[in-house]
Design a protein around this motif. Structure first.
Motif, PDB file in Angstrom:
ATOM      1  N   THR A   1       0.819  -1.205   0.000  1.00 14.89           N
ATOM      2  CA  THR A   1       0.000   0.000   0.000  1.00 14.89           C
ATOM      3  C   THR A   1       0.855   1.259   0.000  1.00 14.89           C
ATOM      4  O   THR A   1       0.499   2.260  -0.635  1.00 14.89           O
ATOM      5  N   GLY A   2       1.989   1.213   0.700  1.00 12.05           N
ATOM      6  CA  GLY A   2       2.854   2.390   0.731  1.00 12.05           C
ATOM      7  C   GLY A   2       3.476   2.679  -0.621  1.00 12.05           C
ATOM      8  O   GLY A   2       3.431   3.815  -1.113  1.00 12.05           O
ATOM      9  N   TRP A   3       4.049   1.651  -1.231  1.00 15.30           N
ATOM     10  CA  TRP A   3       4.729   1.862  -2.513  1.00 15.30           C
ATOM     11  C   TRP A   3       3.764   2.249  -3.628  1.00 15.30           C
ATOM     12  O   TRP A   3       4.060   3.147  -4.411  1.00 15.30           O
TER      13      TRP A   3
ATOM     14  N   MET B   1       5.145   5.655   1.205  1.00 12.92           N
ATOM     15  CA  MET B   1       4.313   6.417   0.280  1.00 12.92           C
ATOM     16  C   MET B   1       4.953   7.751  -0.064  1.00 12.92           C
ATOM     17  O   MET B   1       5.117   8.097  -1.252  1.00 12.92           O
TER      18      MET B   1
ATOM     19  N   GLY C   1       0.671   3.503  -3.183  1.00 13.27           N
ATOM     20  CA  GLY C   1       0.047   4.778  -2.830  1.00 13.27           C
ATOM     21  C   GLY C   1       0.931   5.959  -3.152  1.00 13.27           C
ATOM     22  O   GLY C   1       0.434   7.060  -3.431  1.00 13.27           O
ATOM     23  N   GLY C   2       2.231   5.752  -3.123  1.00 10.29           N
ATOM     24  CA  GLY C   2       3.139   6.835  -3.454  1.00 10.29           C
ATOM     25  C   GLY C   2       2.939   7.366  -4.859  1.00 10.29           C
ATOM     26  O   GLY C   2       3.095   8.571  -5.110  1.00 10.29           O
TER      27      GLY C   2
END
Length: 681
Positions: free
Chosen positions: A114-116, A380, A118-119
């Motif tokens: 989700t972080g990668w 993100m 979402g970035g």
């Protein structure tokens, strides 16, 4: 526009033929293996053919034009820029390590996914179109223009080099690992063979060659990633769509976890590991006397065995134990602390795969949740601030293409990231049902083969001859690398996976190397030292810097530094704290000025590095110094807010930027209709 469309059609035709030829190439190798072609030959063919392809593209794309070298002539179509960004982004850590992280962390590993991903949403909304509208060549270029001069440019340059270099070392290190494991080369030789392929692309053609090479590398890495797991999905479920069916397999794993984790034999083994951890804690506390006592015991035992004419094997084992004993109390402390930490880890019941934020108490669960959110935030924001990703949006024909590039890059990254959880679930099913509980003499072949290279370790802690879950240690990398063997596939598929891992490492290394060398040559030499430099001089400096950076990175990687993957994670915190506040406020707030930006970048980066140093053992720190129990990999969670706060406060306390800088913000923020001189919405 017609010439751009014709160019895009020609590219589609070229890469369609390239993809077809690559699939035929893999098929021919499969036929060769069936007819008796050795695994060693298959590995070498995969290595040298793929590197030759990348080098060939570099030779054909060579250029001496500044615009082509730095930004590929600003004519890369959105779909191909999306593929290049995806290849640039999906390093060896993503290709090989993400599935392993999800295997061990379960739900908590989704912070990376989700972080990668979402970035890239932040990139599309806050950065990509505006940086493309600004133009120029690098991220320090924007900082220098927006914040009036070379002070902000140099601070940005230093942060870009720092964040990119540790990332670059990790990719070159990954090249050495892939070549040494699958081809049988010496680590250092494989490292420099891969580096040669990187240099041909970057040195001859700059961003132009790197772009078209990365598109080719994406084709290889996505085919290599999908083929094994699709076949394994069909083997386990009868449906070759792993992304859609792994949920049913996860339900079976959840049921199996209930049987395994509370089994008496598992509890017994975990208790034994707990006792081992306590014993090493005692030995560490009693240093240096404990080390001398252990050495004396081994010497006494060896003398007794020799006097009693004991079997040669027992004598050899005792001699080896004596030889492997730590040389000094400091060495003993370092080794024993590592063994103690591993024993403590094995003494704990593993987290259930589908459980969110597990913990023995409410406070532990809260700490796990806070670290999940902090890591997701840092990944993100760090993704949205990494220079080697942001400069790719300078290569599109216009602002609209920059936005479309983000959409396409998300789609191409999605293909891999939505598949990684399936890899983790299928591998865990195989381990829980076909490995754990087996007698040690009838384990699957892949356990033995990967045990020989140190990625799988087994210890019969309770001596019952049966493998318990706590007695099995898997390296994170083995989840993807061993999937072909787990699925019972021919070795050519293992070679394909190795080629995919190599493509992922080389593509990211290409982008990082170019980012560092261009920043040093363009932002430091041309913009700061010698603004009168000719085009030829600039390119010569850029290429010489590229060679120097590559040589230094290769030298560092050849030392096989510890914690290299952790340092890659720290690159996100560095990039986030140094760049994100200054870029976002520089685009969306006219009042942000040079003193504020410089102070904010230095403060954000400084507190991030300080927190890393005080909390991570690599730098001599300890988690007892942590703020709010946040892990050091998420240090940027403190640096980013501080950066925003410092920029805002200092900017409000100092004079506003001049009108021409505020006009630059308007120019970057708002599209201009043809024939209009004023900005419009």
């Amino acid at each position: 526009m017609s010439s751009q469309s014709a160019f895009a059609r020609r590219l589609r035709r070229y890469y369609t033929w390239y993809t077809v030829c690559f699939i035929v190439f893999v098929g021919l190798l499969a036929v060769g293996e069936y007819l008796g072609l050795s695994q060693r030959v298959i590995g070498h063919v995969f290595l040298f053919v793929t590197i030759a392809i990348y080098a060939g593209i570099g030779v054909m794309s060579r250029t001496s034009d500044v615009s082509e070298y730095y930004v590929a002539g600003r004519r890369v179509p959105a779909v191909f820029n999306g593929m290049a960004i995806a290849a640039d982004w999906m390093s060896a850590a993503s290709f090989i390590g993400l599935a392993g992280t999800l295997y061990f962390a379960g739900f908590e590993g989704l912070a990376f996914v989700t972080g990668w991903t979402g970035g890239f949403v932040l990139v599309a909304l806050l950065l990509a179109p505006y940086l493309r509208k600004f133009g120029q060549y690098t991220i320090p270029d924007f900082l220098g223009a927006r914040y009036q001069g070379n002070v902000a440019r140099v601070v940005g340059l230093a942060a870009a080099v720092l964040a990119s270099f540790v990332y670059l070392v990790a990719q070159i290190y990954g090249v050495g690992l892939v070549t040494s494991r699958f081809v049988g080369m010496e680590f250092e030789i494989g490292l420099f063979v891969g580096l040669a392929g990187i240099l041909v692309c970057s040195f001859l053609g700059g961003m132009r060659a790197v772009t078209w090479t990365q598109v080719a590398q994406y084709v290889i890495l996505i085919v290599a990633y999908l083929v094994p797991v699709v076949i394994l999905s069909y083997k386990l479920t009868g449906i070759p769509i792993p992304q859609a069916v792994y949920g049913g397999v996860l339900q079976q794993i959840t049921a199996r976890e209930g049987e395994l984790f509370d089994a008496p034999s598992e509890i017994e083994v975990r208790n034994l590991y707990r006792l081992r951890a306590a014993e090493y804690e005692r030995k560490i506390a009693e240093l240096p006397l404990s080390l001398e006592a252990e050495r004396s015991q081994l010497v006494e035992r060896l003398n007794r065995l020799r006097l009693d004419d004991s079997p040669a094997r027992e004598i050899a084992l005792t001699e080896r134990a004596l030889r492997d004993l730590p040389r000094s109390p400091a060495d003993a402390r370092q080794r024993w602390e590592r063994v103690q930490a591993e024993a403590l880890e094995r003494s704990r019941s593993p987290p259930r795969h589908a459980e969110a934020h597990p913990g023995a108490s409410a406070s532990e669960s809260r700490i796990v949740r806070n670290n999940f959110l902090a890591l997701m935030f840092v990944l993100m924001v760090g993704t949205a601030a990494l220079p080697h990703i942001l400069i790719r949006y300078y290569t599109t024909p216009g602002v609209v293409d920059a936005r479309r590039s983000v959409l396409w890059s998300l789609f191409f990254i999605f293909l891999l990231y939505v598949t990684a959880p399936a890899y983790a679930v299928f591998a865990k099913w195989e381990v829980y049902y076909n490995v754990v509980g087996s007698t040690l003499n009838i384990l699957p072949d892949w356990v033995a083969s990967w045990g020989k290279v140190g990625l799988v370790r087994i210890e019969d802690m309770n001596g019952d001859g049966v493998l318990q879950l706590a007695e099995l240690s898997l390296n994170t990398d083995v989840i993807v690398l061993a999937t072909p063997e787990i699925a019972g596939l021919p070795y050519v598929v293992s070679g394909l996976v190795a080629a995919g891992g190599l493509a992922a490492a080389l593509s990211t290394a290409d982008g990082l190397l170019l980012t560092i060398s261009n920043a040093l040559s363009h932002d430091f030499y041309y913009k700061v030292i010698n603004p009168e430099a000719t085009t030829h001089r600039r390119l010569v400096i850029s290429k010489s810097q590229l060679l120097i950076v590559a040589a230094v990175a290769a030298w560092v990687a050849s030392l096989r530094p510890d914690n290299i993957l952790f340092l890659v994670g720290l690159a996100f915190s560095i990039g986030a704290s140094a760049f994100f506040p200054a870029l976002v406020l520089g685009i969306f707030w006219k009042r942000a000025n040079r003193p504020g930006a410089v102070a904010g970048m230095l403060a954000g980066l400084g507190v991030t590095l300080y927190y890393m140093a005080r909390t991570h053992p690599f730098f001599g720190g300890t988690m007892s110094n942590a703020w709010f129990d946040i892990n050091p990999i998420s240090a940027g969670v403190f640096g980013v807010p501080l950066g925003f706060l410092i920029i805002i406060v200092v900017s409000l306390l100092t004079p506003p930027p001049p009108k021409e800088i505020q006009d630059l913000v308007d120019y970057v923020r708002y599209p201009q209709l043809p024939g209009k001189s004023r900005p419009v919405n």
